[in-house]
Write a protein that holds these residues in place. Structure first.
Motif, PDB file in Angstrom:
ATOM      1  N   UNK A   1      -5.717   4.401 -13.193  1.00  0.00           N
ATOM      2  CA  UNK A   1      -7.182   3.690 -12.495  1.00  0.00           C
ATOM      3  C   UNK A   1      -8.472   3.779 -12.614  1.00  0.00           C
TER       4      UNK A   1
ATOM      5  N   UNK B   1     -10.379   8.484  -0.379  1.00  0.00           N
ATOM      6  CA  UNK B   1     -10.735   8.303   0.994  1.00  0.00           C
ATOM      7  C   UNK B   1      -9.133   8.305   1.910  1.00  0.00           C
ATOM      8  N   UNK B   2      -8.359   7.326   1.455  1.00  0.00           N
ATOM      9  CA  UNK B   2      -7.216   7.242   2.414  1.00  0.00           C
ATOM     10  C   UNK B   2      -5.921   7.803   1.451  1.00  0.00           C
TER      11      UNK B   2
ATOM     12  N   UNK C   1     -11.183   2.266  -7.329  1.00  0.00           N
ATOM     13  CA  UNK C   1      -9.754   2.823  -6.836  1.00  0.00           C
ATOM     14  C   UNK C   1      -9.094   3.756  -6.103  1.00  0.00           C
TER      15      UNK C   1
ATOM     16  N   UNK D   1      -2.885   3.232  -2.174  1.00  0.00           N
ATOM     17  CA  UNK D   1      -3.497   2.689  -2.949  1.00  0.00           C
ATOM     18  C   UNK D   1      -2.717   0.924  -2.701  1.00  0.00           C
ATOM     19  N   UNK D   2      -3.043   0.016  -3.179  1.00  0.00           N
ATOM     20  CA  UNK D   2      -2.680  -0.825  -3.678  1.00  0.00           C
ATOM     21  C   UNK D   2      -2.053  -0.963  -4.817  1.00  0.00           C
ATOM     22  N   UNK D   3      -0.678  -1.195  -4.620  1.00  0.00           N
ATOM     23  CA  UNK D   3       0.464  -1.556  -5.989  1.00  0.00           C
ATOM     24  C   UNK D   3       1.094  -2.573  -5.921  1.00  0.00           C
TER      25      UNK D   3
ATOM     26  N   UNK E   1       0.969  -1.435  -0.520  1.00  0.00           N
ATOM     27  CA  UNK E   1      -0.321  -0.037  -0.389  1.00  0.00           C
ATOM     28  C   UNK E   1       0.503   1.037   0.218  1.00  0.00           C
TER      29      UNK E   1
ATOM     30  N   UNK F   1     -11.742   5.143  -3.329  1.00  0.00           N
ATOM     31  CA  UNK F   1     -10.117   4.112  -2.149  1.00  0.00           C
ATOM     32  C   UNK F   1      -9.519   5.240  -2.150  1.00  0.00           C
TER      33      UNK F   1
END
Lengths: 157, 417
Positions: free
Chosen positions: B136, B146-147, B140, B150-152, B25, B143
């Motif tokens: 993306x 909000x955060x 995604x 991201x997962x990469x 992440x 997400x």
């Protein structure tokens, strides 16, 4: 997660513009996307996608990042897409919206014939053959089982 | 261990050792949303329980695909995004500045070593300034809003080493089309294309943007040019920056290493309906066209219009061709205007429109009827991309587009100067 449906056969390099054209992106109405999915390839396809498993050639979903493409397929009733390879953004979007995508080589496709798959045991059954495929990561399988990233994430929080 | 530039960027941002294949992440330095994919991203943000975006100063919002609003439904989507921007304190460039990717770079919203995401596949263009940038989807992006992360998966890289000097009227677009023709529309899937070599070092920022922009047309997750003096000069004019070394190590591991010499490259054309179906212009010369579109994030910059003006001289565009010229941004428009080119284009018979995506995505105006043929400087010639599914789109450089617009048929720019 297992599934079965009737096969719909498509070629290689099916791009996201062909899946849902730019002219239909000015709305948030998912029923429009479902009705217009794959229209530029064959306007009669949308009506045949309820309960369908799409078997396509390589590089499925290339092009635009529009998430409306996997949403349109799912809304039209597609239960999974099988292809030897997928474009990266489409693949990720499909998992995120809960549309199973299966990377499998050599799956025979006869339009209308039944095709079955198991995500847990990672095989596809078509034309009397059982073909193994490289399993999705456990996280991707969990996201699909939850119906997409939003519900997966909400259940975790 | 020797690292590629992409591995270095992830290692730097995650503050630990990252190599190709690692999944993590990672925080993002910027997140871009526009009028087509933004509304769905905002919905996903809310569905995920989002109330406040992670950092309004890192969210880049603008409208470029359907502007000025071409329908009531497009107007409603833009209205929805405007109210989101205002309630979240996000600066919204709205429809004032132009095509998202050009605007992100010229406003200094991407810089060497950063990780930027955008809900548009051509986000990979920011690799021109040495950022890791990738497109993306809307979930995604919800997400990320909000955060802020991201997962990469750190991608493997393909090294593309370019030597030689471009012949006159041949350039970055011809090179990147020839690369697509060589490695194919899925030749870089899940990988980064790293552009190096003397021809890239001599290339201006406009050309580097063209190359990185089209990485996605080969399936690339990113395109990137290691930052050099040209990069730092461009970035330094746009934001405070202190140059640092960011290049792949000698001995870094690549999925493939491709070498090209552009000294004898001919103008290239992608023929319908695949970006990797590429031929030298001579093979399709003489094909009559109904429309020529010169613009887009791929080739809508001052340098492109300078080429068009150079080819055009004091001539007129063919009366049998609809010539649509759209600078990619307000800044590029003003440069082109001040150089006197806009006046020349209008005199010559072109329609010059305000900065936007125009016919590129086939969503707004400039659409093609069944059976019509277009030559476009944009990035995609998919079936139905610019209107009817029965229309045909050829892709080429601005120089080839200008020559074609003058002759009314696909023409080698070297033959009309």
């Amino acid at each position: 997660m297992n599934g079965r449906g009737h096969a719909v056969c498509l070629g290689a390099d099916i791009d996201t513009d062909v899946i849902i054209a730019g002219r239909y992106l000015r709305t948030k109405d998912r029923s429009v996307w479902a009705a217009r999915v794959l229209e530029d390839l064959d306007p009669s396809l949308a009506a045949r996608l309820q309960g369908a498993v799409i078997v396509a050639g390589s590089n499925f979903g290339c092009g635009s990042s529009r998430e409306q493409a996997p949403v349109a397929l799912r809304e039209a009733g597609v239960i999974a897409v099988i292809a030897p390879s997928f474009a990266r953004i489409f693949f990720r979007n499909a998992i995120n919206v809960g549309l199973p995508v299966i990377e499998a080589e050599g799956v025979p496709c006869a339009g209308g014939e039944e095709i079955a798959f198991s995500l847990d045991e990672h095989w596809v059954e078509a034309g009397g053959m059982r073909i193994p495929f490289r399993p999705l990561s456990p996280k991707m399988q969990e996201i699909l089982a939850a119906g997409g990233l939003v519900s997966f994430w909400r259940a975790r929080e | 261990m020797a690292k590629t530039i992409v591995e270095k960027i992830f290692s730097r941002i995650c503050e630990r050792d990252m190599s190709a294949g690692d999944v993590m992440m990672a925080p993002v330095d910027g997140a871009m949303i526009h009028d087509i994919t933004g509304p769905l991203a905002i919905h996903k943000f809310h569905e995920m329980g989002g109330e406040r975006v992670f950092d309004p100063s890192k969210v880049i919002m603008l409208f470029d695909h359907q502007v000025p609003a071409d329908s009531i439904s497009a107007a409603e989507l833009q209205q929805f995004m405007r109210s989101f921007a205002s309630e979240q304190g996000i600066f919204n460039y709205d429809l004032r500045e132009g095509v998202c990717h050009q605007v992100v770079l010229e406003k200094g919203r991407a810089a060497p070593g950063e990780i930027i995401v955008g809900s548009d596949s051509h986000t990979c263009m920011y690799g021109a300034v040495g950022a890791f940038a990738t497109g993306i989807g809307s979930t995604d992006m919800g997400f990320v809003l909000r955060y802020g992360a991201l997962y990469f998966r750190v991608p493997e890289s393909i090294r593309v080493d370019v030597s030689g000097t471009f012949p006159e009227w041949v350039g970055a677009k011809d090179f990147i089309l020839s690369l697509a023709g060589d490695i194919g529309a899925d030749g870089a899937t899940y990988q980064a294309l790293e552009f190096t070599g003397e021809a890239i070092r001599r290339m201006d920022m406009a050309g580097r943007m063209t190359c990185c922009n089209m990485a996605i047309e080969m399936g690339g997750k990113a395109g990137i040019v290691p930052p050099d003096k040209t990069t730092w000069a461009y970035v330094g004019e746009r934001r405070d920056s202190v140059p640092f070394d960011l290049a792949s190590d000698e001995g870094a591991s690549y999925a493939a290493w491709k070498s090209y010499d552009v000294s004898d490259l001919e103008p290239q054309v992608a023929v319908p309906h695949n970006v990797d179906h590429v031929v030298a212009v001579g093979e399709v010369a003489g094909t009559p066209v109904d429309q020529v579109f010169i613009g887009s994030c791929t080739n809508g910059r001052f340098e492109d219009f300078r080429d068009v003006a150079g080819i055009l001289g004091n001539r007129r565009f063919s009366d049998d061709v609809r010539v649509i010229i759209i600078p990619a941004s307000r800044e590029e428009y003003l440069k082109t205007l001040r150089a006197g080119y806009i006046e020349r284009f209008v005199e010559a018979g072109a329609l010059v429109e305000a900065p936007c995506c125009g016919p590129c995505m086939g969503g707004a105006f400039g659409l093609l009827a069944p059976g019509e043929v277009s030559l476009s400087t944009s990035n995609r010639n998919f079936r139905g991309r610019q209107g009817s599914a029965e229309a045909e789109v050829y892709l080429a450089s601005a120089a080839t587009a200008a020559a074609t617009a003058i002759a009314g048929e696909i023409t080698d720019p070297r033959e009309v100067v």
